[in-house]
Design a protein around this motif. Structure first.
Motif, short mmCIF file in Angstrom:
data_model
loop_
_atom_site.label_atom_id
_atom_site.label_comp_id
_atom_site.label_asym_id
_atom_site.label_seq_id
_atom_site.Cartn_x
_atom_site.Cartn_y
_atom_site.Cartn_z
N GLU A 28 -18.19 9.91 -2.97
CA GLU A 28 -16.98 8.93 -3.03
C GLU A 28 -17.58 8.06 -4.20
N ASN A 29 -18.46 7.34 -3.88
CA ASN A 29 -19.01 6.46 -4.84
C ASN A 29 -19.29 6.72 -6.30
N ILE A 30 -19.88 8.00 -6.41
CA ILE A 30 -20.27 8.48 -7.77
C ILE A 30 -18.95 8.80 -8.55
N ALA A 31 -17.90 9.46 -7.69
CA ALA A 31 -16.61 10.06 -8.29
C ALA A 31 -16.10 8.49 -8.74
N LYS A 32 -16.26 7.56 -7.72
CA LYS A 32 -15.35 6.28 -8.00
C LYS A 32 -15.94 5.62 -9.40
N ILE A 33 -17.20 5.75 -9.62
CA ILE A 33 -18.33 5.23 -10.85
C ILE A 33 -17.82 5.86 -12.08
N ILE A 34 -17.70 7.16 -11.92
CA ILE A 34 -17.26 8.01 -13.13
C ILE A 34 -15.88 7.61 -13.66
N GLU A 35 -14.93 7.77 -12.55
CA GLU A 35 -13.66 7.33 -12.74
C GLU A 35 -13.48 6.18 -13.44
N ASP A 36 -14.17 5.03 -12.84
CA ASP A 36 -13.77 3.71 -13.73
C ASP A 36 -14.33 3.60 -14.80
N THR A 37 -15.72 4.12 -15.09
CA THR A 37 -16.10 4.09 -16.43
C THR A 37 -15.36 4.74 -17.48
N THR A 38 -14.84 5.93 -17.09
CA THR A 38 -13.87 6.69 -17.99
C THR A 38 -12.56 5.72 -18.44
N ARG A 39 -12.06 5.16 -17.46
CA ARG A 39 -11.07 4.58 -17.63
C ARG A 39 -11.25 3.10 -18.57
N THR A 40 -12.37 2.54 -18.12
CA THR A 40 -12.58 1.30 -18.97
C THR A 40 -13.08 1.71 -20.44
N THR A 41 -13.96 2.62 -20.44
CA THR A 41 -14.37 2.95 -21.87
C THR A 41 -13.07 3.69 -22.61
N GLY A 42 -12.15 4.30 -21.93
CA GLY A 42 -11.13 4.89 -23.01
C GLY A 42 -10.30 3.87 -23.17
N MET A 43 -10.09 2.74 -22.32
CA MET A 43 -8.98 1.73 -22.60
C MET A 43 -9.57 0.92 -23.80
N ILE A 44 -10.96 0.70 -23.71
CA ILE A 44 -11.47 -0.16 -24.76
C ILE A 44 -11.66 0.62 -26.23
N LEU A 45 -11.86 1.81 -25.92
CA LEU A 45 -12.06 2.66 -27.30
C LEU A 45 -10.75 3.08 -28.03
N ALA A 46 -9.71 3.13 -27.10
CA ALA A 46 -8.34 3.25 -27.83
C ALA A 46 -7.95 1.98 -28.58
N ILE A 47 -8.16 0.83 -27.85
CA ILE A 47 -7.84 -0.33 -28.75
C ILE A 47 -8.80 -0.36 -29.99
N LEU A 48 -10.05 -0.09 -29.88
CA LEU A 48 -11.04 0.01 -31.13
C LEU A 48 -10.48 0.97 -32.31
N SER A 49 -10.14 1.96 -31.85
CA SER A 49 -9.63 2.99 -32.82
C SER A 49 -8.48 2.52 -33.58
N SER A 50 -7.36 2.02 -32.85
CA SER A 50 -6.33 1.40 -33.63
C SER A 50 -6.57 0.08 -34.34
N ALA A 51 -7.74 -0.92 -33.74
CA ALA A 51 -8.12 -1.91 -34.67
C ALA A 51 -8.66 -1.48 -35.82
#
Lengths: 161, 433
Positions: free
Chosen positions: B270-293
């Motif tokens: 469960e913890n590994i799944a949560k780690i990957i899930e949260d990393t994907t979400r945070t990374t995707g959110m940051i990189l989406a802003i970066l791409s538009s910026a």
């Protein structure tokens, strides 16, 4: 239709997760190969660059579905419910239009790279259409997800009436 | 349409999009598309995916998901709590020891995790209830964690500094090295303030005894804290001595964090799944802003906005300090309404040419910008750390209670900006490599 959209955005999301794990594996392998065995690999850095682009574009629809993207909601929170609904709908429509527009031009770039057989200039000679394809894929998923949300929004309004 | 009108229209479009609640990456992307459309016509929009791809396919950026992953592993492993417990046992004789230990723990956690809310949440979860139980004033207990948690934005490996480096074209390694001394100085300033406050107003932060800390029967927290500190030195040391790139040291950090989490038996499925899930979400959110910026930055360059802005400022003959003060105020105000990633990505292409005109070092500006972002996360109405601390505080804690507690630390950060502006050598003192 909605199920298909959901599966599509989940699929792109899972690919992004795989890209993260792939990046960790490749960079770790490169560190071990370079610093422990003194034999750096030829193409690991290049592959991680493709992965980072995948991480940026593939999960945007799934994150959008769960309202995970950063937005400024201070002003809309002060509005009456009716206005807030209008702003939300406008925001979804704009997001959808943005998604489909970038999908269109991204697809054009990908198809052009495929037709012209463009490869990376490195030893790996990676087909660039594959690297570019994450942009139209991610934004198509975003556009579809927006359509999904527009329909849900309109159905909700219908129900309220 | 002339370039000035297009620039004004684009900025208006950006604010309208944000005001209706559109995601920041969509707001930036749509306003850029409007600008490109008006400047060069529909066909020119074909450049948009190309700009996104070319500037994002960078090995420097690989450090972002890996440092986020490292932070998520450490967050899930509960290491922050161990670090806090270890330090507070060592410092318990000092008046205000729990608050001082919280700052120390947040600084150490910041050296392992690149985002501010993780530090605030993980340390706060243990420290705030303990401080309140010891009779600490609620404003201090909550304010200190919100503020010290923001140190992660400055202390390497900061995700904000990586993004600044990418947009500004500066070395991320140099930025990390430059962030070390200011990070330590600000942490010390916070701790000195707490010690002085504890001395003059002891009723706000009563002393605690070892019995009150309930350390009996618990595993010695130094057992995992020492390897964690070694991990910090391994990650930052490898960058500082030029042994590894930030991306490579992030991978080393992930492995170390995984080893510590495995030792703590926290690597469940469960913890590994949560780690990957949260990393994907945070990374995707940051990189989406970066791409538009990046597209927004491309448009600004096409419109020659930075050059026009610099020309106008030089023409007006403003004093360099008044320009700097205006820039700092702008950054703080932007941070009051936007998240820090957006602030960094939007403001850097606009403000950096002005900074360079006045012969300030871009590395120095990156650090000062990170400090302004620290102020932003503890300032209402959109101070992210304030919300996080309000959420994890026991009982009914209002946002204003946390904000009041954070205000003295806001002033400390202002003092730090003044200090580093008057003595830029403090930022650039550590030799690079």
């Amino acid at each position: 239709m909605f199920v298909f959209i959901q599966i599509f955005s989940m699929l792109t999301y899972r690919l992004a997760q795989a890209a993260i794990l792939g990046t960790l594996a490749i960079v770790t392998f490169e560190v071990i190969a370079r610093y422990l065995f003194g034999s750096p690999t030829q193409s690991s850095l290049e592959i991680t660059e493709y992965f980072i682009v995948a991480m940026g574009f593939l999960p945007i629809a799934a994150i959008y579905r769960t309202k995970g993207h950063v937005s400024v909601d201070m002003l809309t929170n002060l509005m009456p419910q009716k206005w807030r609904n209008g702003c939300e709908l406008a925001s979804i429509v704009v997001t959808g239009a943005f998604g489909f527009l970038v999908f269109w031009f991204g697809a054009e770039m990908t198809v052009h790279a495929y037709v012209s057989g463009t490869d990376s200039s490195s030893l790996l000679a990676f087909p660039m259409w594959l690297a570019y394809s994450v942009i139209p894929l991610g934004f198509l998923a975003l556009g579809c997800e927006s359509l999904n949300q527009i329909c849900a929004h309109l159905n909700l309004d219908e129900g309220e009436r | 349409m002339d370039t000035v009108s297009i620039s004004i229209l684009c900025v208006c479009a950006l604010f309208v999009m944000m005001a209706i609640g559109a995601p920041v990456f969509v707001s930036l992307g749509v306003s850029s598309i409007v600008g490109i459309l008006l400047l060069q016509g529909f066909d020119a929009l074909s450049a948009v995916p190309g700009v996104m791809y070319d500037r994002m396919a960078s090995f420097t950026l690989v450090a972002v998901p890996l440092f986020i992953l490292m932070g998520e592993i450490i967050f899930v492993s509960g290491l922050g709590g161990d670090i806090y417990r270890a330090i507070r046992i060592s410092l318990y004789r000092i008046r205000g020891s729990l608050a001082v230990a919280s700052v120390f723990a947040c600084a150490v956690f910041g050296a392992m995790c690149g985002v501010s809310i993780a530090g605030a949440a993980t340390i706060g979860k243990f420290a705030i209830p303990e401080m309140l139980k010891a009779g600490y004033d609620k404003r201090i207990a909550t304010g200190v964690i919100a503020s010290a948690g923001s140190l992660a934005l400055l202390i390497p490996p900061s995700v904000g500094l990586i993004l600044y480096g990418l947009v500004a074209g500066e070395s991320v390694g140099y930025l990390f090295i430059a962030g070390v001394i200011p990070g330590i100085i600000i942490a010390l300033m916070m701790m000195i303030y707490l010690l002085i406050l504890g001395w003059f107003k002891p009723h706000l932060m009563p002393s605690v005894t070892l019995d009150e800390l309930e350390v009996q029967g618990q595993e010695n927290p130094w057992i995992v804290t020492i390897p964690a500190l070694l991990l910090v030195f391994a990650v930052l040391g490898s960058i500082y001595f030029g042994i590894a790139t930030p991306s490579e040291s992030a991978a080393i950090g992930c492995l170390g964090a995984l080893a510590i989490a495995a030792y703590k038996r926290m690597l469940s499925f469960e913890n590994i799944a949560k780690i990957i899930e949260d990393t994907t979400r945070t990374t995707g959110m940051i990189l989406a802003i970066l791409s538009s910026a990046l597209v927004f930055g491309y448009l600004l360059t096409r419109l020659r906005v930075p050059q026009e802005l610099v020309g106008w400022i030089v023409e007006q003959g403003f004093h360099q300090y008044s320009v700097l003060v205006a820039i700092f105020i702008l950054l703080i105000v932007m941070g009051m309404f936007m998240d820090v990633i957006s602030v960094i990505l939007i403001a850097t292409p606009l403000l950096l040419p002005i900074i360079k005109t006045f012969n300030y070092d871009p590395i120095w500006f990156g650090i000062v910008m990170a400090i302004c972002c620290e102020m932003a996360v503890i300032t209402p109405p959109v101070g992210l750390n304030l919300f996080v601390i309000q959420g994890i505080s026991p009982g009914n804690t209002s946002l204003m209670t946390v904000a009041e507690g954070a205000f003295p630390f806001f002033l400390i950060l202002v003092a730090a900006v003044v200090l580093f502006t008057v003595f830029p050598g403090l930022v650039l003192w550590l030799p690079f490599g």
